[in-house]
Design an enzyme around this catalytic site. Structure first.
Site, PDB file in Angstrom:
ATOM      1  N   SER A   1     -10.834  -3.164   2.776  1.00 36.25           N
ATOM      2  CA  SER A   1     -10.325  -4.270   1.963  1.00 36.25           C
ATOM      3  C   SER A   1     -11.334  -4.818   0.969  1.00 36.25           C
ATOM      4  CB  SER A   1      -9.800  -5.393   2.853  1.00 36.25           C
ATOM      5  OG  SER A   1     -10.586  -5.568   3.999  1.00 36.25           O
TER       6      SER A   1
ATOM      7  N   HIS B   1      -3.948  -1.748   2.879  1.00 36.67           N
ATOM      8  CA  HIS B   1      -4.155  -1.598   1.423  1.00 36.67           C
ATOM      9  C   HIS B   1      -3.720  -0.238   0.891  1.00 36.67           C
ATOM     10  CE1 HIS B   1      -6.282  -5.408   1.495  1.00 36.67           C
ATOM     11  NE2 HIS B   1      -6.823  -4.978   2.621  1.00 36.67           N
TER      12      HIS B   1
ATOM     13  N   LYS C   1       1.237  -7.512   1.467  1.00 37.90           N
ATOM     14  CA  LYS C   1       0.410  -7.045   0.347  1.00 37.90           C
ATOM     15  C   LYS C   1       1.298  -6.290  -0.642  1.00 37.90           C
ATOM     16  CE  LYS C   1      -3.567  -7.949   2.978  1.00 37.90           C
ATOM     17  NZ  LYS C   1      -4.280  -7.646   4.211  1.00 37.90           N
TER      18      LYS C   1
HETATM   19  C1  LIG Z   1      -4.716  -8.484   5.335  1.00 36.54           C
HETATM   20  C2  LIG Z   1      -5.154  -7.556   6.388  1.00 36.54           C
HETATM   21  C3  LIG Z   1      -4.768  -7.723   7.719  1.00 36.54           C
HETATM   22  C4  LIG Z   1      -4.020  -8.941   8.180  1.00 36.54           C
HETATM   23  O1  LIG Z   1      -2.711  -8.909   7.770  1.00 36.54           O
HETATM   24  P1  LIG Z   1      -1.904 -10.293   7.616  1.00 36.54           P
HETATM   25  O2  LIG Z   1      -0.502  -9.873   7.523  1.00 36.54           O
HETATM   26  O3  LIG Z   1      -2.433 -10.937   6.387  1.00 36.54           O
HETATM   27  O4  LIG Z   1      -2.206 -11.083   8.846  1.00 36.54           O
HETATM   28  C5  LIG Z   1      -5.112  -6.752   8.616  1.00 36.54           C
HETATM   29  N1  LIG Z   1      -5.857  -5.683   8.253  1.00 36.54           N
HETATM   30  C6  LIG Z   1      -6.290  -5.520   6.995  1.00 36.54           C
HETATM   31  C7  LIG Z   1      -7.118  -4.318   6.650  1.00 36.54           C
HETATM   32  C8  LIG Z   1      -5.963  -6.452   6.022  1.00 36.54           C
HETATM   33  O5  LIG Z   1      -6.409  -6.308   4.784  1.00 36.54           O
END
Ligand SMILES: *Cc1c(COP(=O)(O)O)cnc(C)c1O
Length: 397
Positions: A187, A215, A246
């Site tokens: 990330s 991602h 996302k």
């Molecule tokens: C954003 C993210 C999460 C958490 O997901 P949410 O739905 O925001 O709780 C988990 N793993 C990664 C790699 C992320 O980027």
């Protein structure tokens, strides 16, 4: 009396001291107040900005079809789930979304969680126990690590993307079951994990692979199916997870894998069992979002064009864009001070790019995390690149 009161409130005064110290250290984090949907331009703290902050990689967070889907579904199914999935909260919309996601990513079954954080802590702690071992990349998202800690399994971390070190750890491990748990796309770095190498190690050392594709889902692979599709990998040893807040533009997460894994999680993943699911209308919206992802080759093509536009227009001497083929394009500037100064400089020109500092990233690699979205135009990205080029000249960092 006064003494007693102070003693009783010692926790509160310690909290205040820690907050004050954070402020002194320049590490106090503050929330911006948003007054617009997520889009290329956002209104934050009453001012309009060109935003490179969100993970809305395909620009779906404000899509008219998804807004309509949520309105329609709320009209039909109401706004609340009422109870946990195992009581009476498992609505047809939840079920349809799970089947659609499983089919889309080509896995036997899927399970929807309210957030990615809940999915990771729930899955890792359910599948692993005291006699087992979890192997995590050092740059994993925090919630994978939290899941490993919660599981009480032996928790081992290896250097970023270091297949050789991981192999040594697996070879030496006496654990009953072994799980390699990694981000597929990191990330804060935007690079892709060597997933085919990990799968080979799983086969060699009787381990399993848990891939967090937060991602990659929607962005990589055939029709946006994610990192496993990108590498054309399939195996009963793989369990995948992706978030739906996302690229999918809404909220939530899902886990996909063998039917037995999903059946087991329904019984044992505590963040699933003991929690009220997100509203059914959200699942209906997400089902529409999966269709947009599947039909979104033009969005992904535009995103790839924007990535090339950014790379082609940055002309820098000191600062460096990290090698990344994904929507996450980190610009490493080094010191915390430099990262914050650059971020503020851009903010003064109405461009928002977050500065990311330790402990989120290693010391001396403070960076701007530029996140691109299909909602951006080519002009938006050129404007950003020019502003950064100019900043390198005028800011003496
Ligand atoms: C954003 C993210 C999460 C958490 O997901 P949410 O739905 O925001 O709780 C988990 N793993 C990664 C790699 C992320 O980027």
């Amino acid at each position: 009396m006064l003494m007693a009161l102070q003693n009783e409130l010692s926790l509160l005064s310690d909290l205040q001291k820690e907050l004050d110290q954070r402020k002194v250290d320049g590490l106090l984090r503050q929330r911006r107040l948003l007054d617009s949907p997520q889009a290329e331009y956002i209104v934050a703290n009453d001012k309009q900005y060109l935003s490179f902050c969100s993970n809305d990689y395909l620009g779906l967070a404000n899509h008219p079809k998804l807004i309509a889907a949520m309105q329609n579904a709320a009209g039909e199914s109401g706004v609340g789930s009422g109870a946990s999935n195992l009581i009476t909260g498992h609505h047809r919309y939840h079920d349809e979304l799970e089947k659609k996601l499983a089919k889309f990513v080509g896995m036997p079954a899927a399970l929807v969680f309210s957030t990615g954080y809940m999915a990771n802590i729930g899955v890792v702690s359910a599948l692993m126990g005291r006699d087992d071992a979890v192997f995590c990349d050092k740059l994993n998202h925090a919630c994978l690590n939290d899941g490993a800690i919660l599981s009480r399994a032996n928790f081992q971390r290896f250097a970023h993307n270091d297949v050789a070190v991981l192999e040594k750890l697996l070879k030496a491990s006496k654990a009953k079951h072994k799980l390699i748990a990694v981000d597929a796309v990191f990330s804060m770095d935007g690079d892709i994990a060597p997933i085919p190498d990990y799968l080979r190690l799983c086969e060699q050392y009787d381990a399993y692979l848990y891939i967090d594709d937060a991602h990659g889902f929607g962005v990589l692979g055939e029709h946006g199916k994610g990192s496993l599709s990108h590498f054309k990998l399939k195996s009963p040893r793989i369990i995948m997870m992706a978030t739906l807040g996302k690229a999918a533009g809404v909220a939530g997460a899902f886990v996909a894998g063998e039917q037995v894994v999903i059946d087991y999680l329904i019984q044992k993943a505590r963040s699933y069992v003991y929690s009220t699911p997100a509203p059914p209308a959200l699942s209906a919206t997400l089902a529409a979002s999966v269709s947009l992802i599947e039909q979104g080759d033009d969005l992904r093509e535009h995103l790839r064009h924007l990535i090339q536009t950014l790379k082609g227009n940055l002309k820098l001497k000191k600062w460096q864009l990290m090698p990344s083929e994904t929507a996450v394009q980190p610009l490493v500037v080094g010191s915390n001070y430099a990262a914050v100064a650059l971020s503020e400089h851009l903010q003064n020109q109405s461009i928002l790019v977050p500065a990311i500092r330790p402990p989120t990233v290693p010391v001396n690699t403070a960076r701007l995390r530029i996140s691109l979205s299909a909602a951006h135009s080519e002009q938006d990205v050129i404007k950003l690149a020019q502003a950064i080029n100019e900043a390198e000249k005028v800011l003496k960092l």
